[in-house]
Design an enzyme around this catalytic site. Structure first.
Site, PDB file in Angstrom:
ATOM      1  CB  ALA A 211       3.647   1.382   3.317  1.00 48.74           C
ATOM      2  CG  ASN A 212       4.442  -1.240   8.058  1.00 53.56           C
ATOM      3  OD1 ASN A 212       5.671  -1.188   8.156  1.00 53.56           O
ATOM      4  ND2 ASN A 212       3.809  -2.320   7.609  1.00 53.56           N
ATOM      5  NE  ARG A 213       5.144   6.920  11.006  1.00 60.36           N
ATOM      6  CZ  ARG A 213       3.842   7.057  11.198  1.00 60.36           C
ATOM      7  NH1 ARG A 213       3.155   6.031  11.679  1.00 60.36           N
ATOM      8  NH2 ARG A 213       3.222   8.178  10.923  1.00 60.36           N
TER       9      ARG A 213
END
Length: 406
Positions: A211-213
């Site tokens: 995932a990412n932020r």
């Protein structure tokens, strides 16, 4: 004058930024508004009712239990006899009261009793603004339909303090007031829009994922802004922790493949704004059980494959929307990478920004964007993500109404 005949109830709460309320009163009255002030007890420690009354040419209301003002249930009258309530500055304390429905003084009682639009301009120390209770309260207020502007980044009143917490400047507040009280023109009525937002989660096994932020704040704000201009909006959202925006059809997805399928199912459309931070890769052969560590053994290799490019798919689709906008979250060479993306993806406009860790943009409440089109580059100042959304929605409406897509 833009605000001729408009009635503004200005609530001033107790922070050092209360001095800016004096200029705000003057700016509102210059544009034809009538300003009726309400001051908290703490506000009177920073500016006097005498000064506020002189600039507003109005009686200043300060006491919930005033025998004179409350003879006709004055706080109810104040709450309803206006076109808009502006809270500037809004302290953490008053915002907490608003979020939890408290009404133990005149400002909070008025705010609980109103059925009018409310615009809040927060001002507080950066640590207070970023505190978990304040963040929860802000999300509650947004869900309740409260409009927020700011706070801004900069030096604080306290020596050596800097960060996000400064009240928005009076002219910025006035511009938002004008926008909120303008006739409800719906330039995007009859238009269909697709917006993507948030991250995607690409599973590794049943408990882990890539995932990412991304928080989804910018994409959700854009969806809401387009809806306010009359568009029929479908928001395709990856996993986020923020509330669904009002007036928008939301489709929740998890992976890039699911997001792509959802976006394509929304065609045909007039507008596509691809804001989501889609994971570039996914794992080949997701494990059916949690991958366990083996003592003394190296981790099992992850074989990755490229995810579908949703923006490129839409930009070259046979049912391509009239206006296709992509986002480019970069940590270096923002302009060059944005130009490459514009050319490769078949987009009309790329909204590029620097999401390096020290900017605080990824997951934060503010953004500084650079608009890259075939006609040139336009830099926007640092703004709240809601303000970026409003400006972008207005630009989209202008381009569609001009029949332009470059």
């Amino acid at each position: 004058m833009e605000l001729q005949g408009k009635r503004i109830l200005l609530i001033i709460s107790g922070g050092i930024a209360a001095y800016k309320s004096l200029d705000l009163i003057r700016r509102l009255r210059e544009r034809g508004a009538t300003v009726r002030p309400v001051m908290s007890r703490a506000a009177q420690e920073f500016v006097t009712p005498l000064a506020v009354g002189a600039l507003s040419a109005s009686h200043v209301y300060t006491d919930l239990f005033s025998r004179e003002d409350e003879q006709d249930v004055g706080h109810i009258r104040l709450a309803r006899d206006c076109d808009l309530i502006v809270v500037a500055p809004a302290t953490a304390d008053l915002m907490a009261k608003m979020a939890h429905g408290l009404a133990d003084d005149l400002p909070s009682a008025v705010l609980l009793a109103t059925d009018r639009p409310v615009l809040v301009a927060p001002a507080m120390n950066p640590v207070m603004w970023n505190a978990a209770p304040t963040r929860r309260n802000v999300e509650t207020l947004k869900t309740d339909g409260i409009h927020l502007i700011g706070p801004m980044k900069g030096e604080m009143a306290e020596s050596g303090e800097a960060g996000t917490g400064r009240m928005a400047e009076p002219l910025e507040i006035v511009a938002t007031v004008v926008a909120l009280l303008s006739p409800q023109h719906k330039p995007l009525a009859g238009k269909r829009a697709i917006v993507t937002s948030g991250p995607t989660h690409e599973p590794i096994d049943p408990v882990r994922y890539i995932a990412n932020r991304s928080s989804g704040k910018q994409g959700h704000a854009i969806a809401a802004a387009l809806a306010r201009l009359g568009a029929e909006v479908t928001l395709v959202s990856g996993p986020v922790t923020i509330a669904d925006p009002r007036g928008v059809t939301v489709r929740h997805v998890e992976t890039a493949e699911e997001m792509r399928a959802a976006v394509l199912s929304c065609l045909p459309a007039d507008i596509a704004v691809m804001v989501a931070a889609v994971a570039d890769w996914r794992v080949v052969g997701t494990a059916g059980q949690k991958i366990k560590k083996q003592p003394g053994e190296p981790p099992a290799p992850l074989v990755l494959t490229e995810n579908p490019d949703i923006l490129k798919t839409i930009g070259h689709h046979e049912q391509r929307p009239t206006l296709v906008i992509g986002f480019a979250a970069e940590t270096e060479n923002v302009e060059a990478n944005g130009r490459k993306k514009l050319a490769a993806k078949g987009a009309d406009l790329i909204v590029a920004n620097d999401v390096s860790p020290d900017t605080g943009i990824m997951g934060g409440d503010r953004n500084r964007v650079r608009l890259i089109s075939h006609g040139g580059i336009e830099d926007w100042p640092e703004l709240g993500k809601d303000a970026v959304a409003e400006r972008l929605a207005a630009l989209i409406a202008e381009r569609l109404n001009q029949g332009k897509s470059d």
